[in-house]
Design a protein around this motif. Structure first.
Motif, PDB file in Angstrom:
ATOM      1  N   GLY A 199       2.573 -17.497 -10.233  1.00 38.37           N
ATOM      2  CA  GLY A 199       2.293 -17.630  -8.803  1.00 38.37           C
ATOM      3  C   GLY A 199       0.944 -17.069  -8.430  1.00 38.37           C
ATOM      4  N   SER A 200       0.613 -17.198  -7.156  1.00 39.93           N
ATOM      5  CA  SER A 200      -0.756 -16.882  -6.739  1.00 39.93           C
ATOM      6  C   SER A 200      -0.966 -15.408  -6.448  1.00 39.93           C
ATOM      7  CB  SER A 200      -1.110 -17.715  -5.510  1.00 39.93           C
ATOM      8  OG  SER A 200      -0.142 -17.483  -4.505  1.00 39.93           O
ATOM      9  N   THR A 201       0.097 -14.635  -6.268  1.00 43.16           N
ATOM     10  CA  THR A 201      -0.109 -13.212  -5.991  1.00 43.16           C
ATOM     11  C   THR A 201       0.010 -12.408  -7.283  1.00 43.16           C
ATOM     12  OG1 THR A 201       2.218 -12.801  -5.478  1.00 43.16           O
ATOM     13  CG2 THR A 201       0.799 -13.434  -3.642  1.00 43.16           C
ATOM     14  N   ARG A 202      -0.660 -11.251  -7.298  1.00 42.88           N
ATOM     15  CA  ARG A 202      -0.629 -10.399  -8.490  1.00 42.88           C
ATOM     16  C   ARG A 202       0.655  -9.564  -8.464  1.00 42.88           C
ATOM     17  NH1 ARG A 202      -5.770  -7.277 -10.845  1.00 42.88           N
ATOM     18  NH2 ARG A 202      -6.497  -9.407 -10.561  1.00 42.88           N
ATOM     19  N   LEU A 203       1.505  -9.758  -9.446  1.00 47.17           N
ATOM     20  CA  LEU A 203       2.804  -9.078  -9.450  1.00 47.17           C
ATOM     21  C   LEU A 203       2.786  -7.887 -10.401  1.00 47.17           C
ATOM     22  CD1 LEU A 203       5.126 -12.223  -9.685  1.00 47.17           C
ATOM     23  CD2 LEU A 203       4.396 -11.018  -7.617  1.00 47.17           C
ATOM     24  N   ARG A 204       3.506  -6.841 -10.047  1.00 46.84           N
ATOM     25  CA  ARG A 204       3.736  -5.741 -10.972  1.00 46.84           C
ATOM     26  C   ARG A 204       4.534  -6.248 -12.172  1.00 46.84           C
ATOM     27  NH1 ARG A 204       3.704  -0.388  -9.257  1.00 46.84           N
ATOM     28  NH2 ARG A 204       3.117  -0.051  -7.095  1.00 46.84           N
ATOM     29  N   MET A 263       1.019  -4.422  -0.590  1.00 49.12           N
ATOM     30  CA  MET A 263       0.011  -5.426  -0.235  1.00 49.12           C
ATOM     31  C   MET A 263      -1.298  -5.141  -0.966  1.00 49.12           C
ATOM     32  SD  MET A 263      -1.954  -6.175   3.402  1.00 49.12           S
ATOM     33  CE  MET A 263      -2.870  -4.623   3.239  1.00 49.12           C
ATOM     34  N   LYS A 264      -1.706  -3.871  -0.970  1.00 46.36           N
ATOM     35  CA  LYS A 264      -2.958  -3.508  -1.635  1.00 46.36           C
ATOM     36  C   LYS A 264      -2.841  -3.700  -3.143  1.00 46.36           C
ATOM     37  CE  LYS A 264      -3.585   0.620   0.227  1.00 46.36           C
ATOM     38  NZ  LYS A 264      -4.328   1.867   0.482  1.00 46.36           N
ATOM     39  N   GLN A 265      -1.728  -3.232  -3.708  1.00 47.23           N
ATOM     40  CA  GLN A 265      -1.469  -3.347  -5.139  1.00 47.23           C
ATOM     41  C   GLN A 265      -1.553  -4.801  -5.611  1.00 47.23           C
ATOM     42  OE1 GLN A 265      -0.226  -1.178  -7.670  1.00 47.23           O
ATOM     43  NE2 GLN A 265       0.151  -2.880  -9.050  1.00 47.23           N
ATOM     44  N   SER A 266      -1.006  -5.709  -4.811  1.00 45.20           N
ATOM     45  CA  SER A 266      -0.970  -7.111  -5.241  1.00 45.20           C
ATOM     46  C   SER A 266      -2.167  -7.894  -4.687  1.00 45.20           C
ATOM     47  CB  SER A 266       0.355  -7.753  -4.839  1.00 45.20           C
ATOM     48  OG  SER A 266       0.547  -7.656  -3.448  1.00 45.20           O
ATOM     49  N   GLN A 267      -3.113  -7.163  -4.115  1.00 45.11           N
ATOM     50  CA  GLN A 267      -4.371  -7.742  -3.652  1.00 45.11           C
ATOM     51  C   GLN A 267      -4.171  -8.905  -2.692  1.00 45.11           C
ATOM     52  OE1 GLN A 267      -6.618  -8.000  -7.518  1.00 45.11           O
ATOM     53  NE2 GLN A 267      -7.586  -6.273  -6.501  1.00 45.11           N
ATOM     54  N   GLN A 268      -3.427  -8.596  -1.636  1.00 42.72           N
ATOM     55  CA  GLN A 268      -3.217  -9.571  -0.578  1.00 42.72           C
ATOM     56  C   GLN A 268      -3.788  -9.031   0.716  1.00 42.72           C
ATOM     57  OE1 GLN A 268       0.614 -11.876  -0.939  1.00 42.72           O
ATOM     58  NE2 GLN A 268       1.143  -9.956  -1.913  1.00 42.72           N
ATOM     59  N   THR A 272       6.949  -8.201  -0.272  1.00 41.25           N
ATOM     60  CA  THR A 272       5.518  -8.073   0.047  1.00 41.25           C
ATOM     61  C   THR A 272       4.672  -8.551  -1.124  1.00 41.25           C
ATOM     62  OG1 THR A 272       6.022  -6.188   1.478  1.00 41.25           O
ATOM     63  CG2 THR A 272       3.717  -6.488   0.824  1.00 41.25           C
ATOM     64  N   GLU A 273       5.030  -8.141  -2.333  1.00 37.99           N
ATOM     65  CA  GLU A 273       4.311  -8.624  -3.523  1.00 37.99           C
ATOM     66  C   GLU A 273       4.296 -10.146  -3.570  1.00 37.99           C
ATOM     67  OE1 GLU A 273       4.871  -6.937  -7.535  1.00 37.99           O
ATOM     68  OE2 GLU A 273       6.043  -5.387  -6.556  1.00 37.99           O
ATOM     69  N   LEU A 274       5.408 -10.743  -3.143  1.00 34.66           N
ATOM     70  CA  LEU A 274       5.520 -12.209  -3.195  1.00 34.66           C
ATOM     71  C   LEU A 274       4.776 -12.881  -2.045  1.00 34.66           C
ATOM     72  CD1 LEU A 274       9.283 -12.558  -4.183  1.00 34.66           C
ATOM     73  CD2 LEU A 274       7.321 -13.125  -5.620  1.00 34.66           C
ATOM     74  N   GLY A 275       4.407 -12.095  -1.026  1.00 38.39           N
ATOM     75  CA  GLY A 275       3.622 -12.667   0.063  1.00 38.39           C
ATOM     76  C   GLY A 275       4.426 -13.089   1.279  1.00 38.39           C
ATOM     77  N   VAL A 276       5.478 -12.327   1.597  1.00 39.97           N
ATOM     78  CA  VAL A 276       6.276 -12.623   2.798  1.00 39.97           C
ATOM     79  C   VAL A 276       5.457 -12.292   4.047  1.00 39.97           C
ATOM     80  CG1 VAL A 276       7.333 -10.323   2.985  1.00 39.97           C
ATOM     81  CG2 VAL A 276       8.587 -12.315   3.783  1.00 39.97           C
ATOM     82  N   LEU A 277       5.685 -13.003   5.155  1.00 35.69           N
ATOM     83  CA  LEU A 277       4.896 -12.753   6.361  1.00 35.69           C
ATOM     84  C   LEU A 277       5.618 -11.858   7.353  1.00 35.69           C
ATOM     85  CD1 LEU A 277       2.088 -13.929   7.360  1.00 35.69           C
ATOM     86  CD2 LEU A 277       3.478 -15.066   9.080  1.00 35.69           C
TER      87      LEU A 277
END
Lengths: 239, 239
Positions: free
Chosen positions: B213-218, A131-136, A94-99
């Motif tokens: 990368g474009s997402t904010r990672l822990r 998702m919220k943590q990584s601002q997506q 999820t952090e990486l942006g999987v759909l």
């Protein structure tokens, strides 16, 4: 600005855990600004108009819709036997942006423990928080597919890859095979790997074998690294 | 064949947890074959000559030395505040084949909880188990560096990168910057990020800013993904 989740932005209040977090943890109050996403790409800026522990009302002042990325990643994973490993896999992807994340039951999956190790309610909570943590603004869809042939029949991504452990004829690394800007489905085997019948069936359904590197990775590590490799293929494409 | 660990292969027996595992869990017996690594690249094949719960004697029949890879990855990470996040970071980086992990204390590191969240004895056990699980023969060296300036003064890898969160002048992705076949040190910030002084000092010490990368990672995700990106740069180099 704090980011909240509400499945339907037409309903202009938060309830449950989101309201509690706003009121009790962040102690936000009347007039404070928040951001709210519906997890489907929509992001709203809003002002709080009423705040208590059970319900937080807001007034949307601005709203934008994000486009889903062209290379949307669908991960299909035969779950590991440990709940916490499935959970961190969901958090990291999820952090990486999987759909989309599908847990696929294969021949070597322990069916007896499946409901305990893949707890969809819990996994959805973890994905929401990540998702919220990584601002997506896209919440991955998480599901269980209990039939391997049904999974193969239903896949419709133009790019399909399968990773399994092999010592001979090691295929090319995923990063070198994946095409940018196209939807991708990557299928990852369980502990004990796919059966040879399953590999054959997947290849017949258009899944290309890929390597994920020279070291032997656990199922959950393989899943996260595969997801990362697809993202990195987009980075390379921009060079 | 089962893989065991012994710091010194000149001593031809296993004790402690390794002996217990051999005897109690795997129930190996006289004449069975095992593999043993010293975690420094040496791998021996051996035959068991005596087995009990406290001590397992073996006779080495073959021994080979692996070369350390030219692109050895040194990860320097400001620890997260949660022990379990530091632990999985160590496990995953070990699976990927990291050579050295340094936990660096920075301005925004919680010093009060450091000994609890970075328990070296526990982290070494986790790395050992991950090394064996992923069938590798180099055990990462794990340490704590409690002075940020001392860390900067001591770094000697030819390639040095620093990842931090920024919304303006986003640097090029690590994957597009890293050179293959050279030792690399990647420095990852804590929750709350580096201070601006620290970023300045690191850049003066030869650390190039990179994006992950474009997402904010822990913190822990950033560390593992950076480690993975360095490995993938080698894969690309082989195309």
């Amino acid at each position: 600005m704090h980011l909240f989740f509400s499945e339907d932005l037409a309903i202009s209040y938060l309830t449950g855990e989101e309201a509690r977090h706003c009121y009790k943890v962040l102690r936000l109050t009347l007039g404070d600004q928040i951001q709210i996403t519906d997890g489907k790409g929509r992001l709203a800026k809003a002002v709080l108009t009423q705040v208590d522990a059970n319900r937080v009302d807001f007034h949307i002042v601005q709203s934008i819709s994000m486009e889903q990325s062209a290379y949307a990643v669908h991960m299909a994973i035969c779950p590991t036997r440990k709940a916490e490993r499935n959970e961190w896999m969901v958090e990291k992807m999820t952090e990486l942006g999987v759909l989309q994340i599908q847990f696929v039951v294969s021949e070597h999956t322990h069916r007896e423990t499946l409901n305990r190790v893949v707890n969809l309610e819990r996994l959805n909570r973890i994905a929401l928080s990540a998702m919220k943590q990584s601002q997506q603004y896209f919440l991955p869809k998480i599901s269980i597919q209990s039939s391997f042939p049904a999974f193969l029949a239903q896949v419709d991504q133009p790019q399909r890859y399968i990773a399994y452990v092999t010592d001979h004829n090691v295929p090319e690394h995923l990063l070198n095979q994946v095409q940018a800007a196209q939807e991708v489905c990557v299928l990852i085997g369980p502990e004990g790997d796919f059966s040879s019948t399953e590999i054959k069936e997947a290849v017949e359904a258009g899944f290309k074998p890929v390597s994920l590197g020279s070291t032997r990775l656990r199922t959950e590590t393989a899943a996260v690294m595969a997801c990362h490799a697809v993202h990195l293929a987009q980075v390379l494409d921009k060079r």
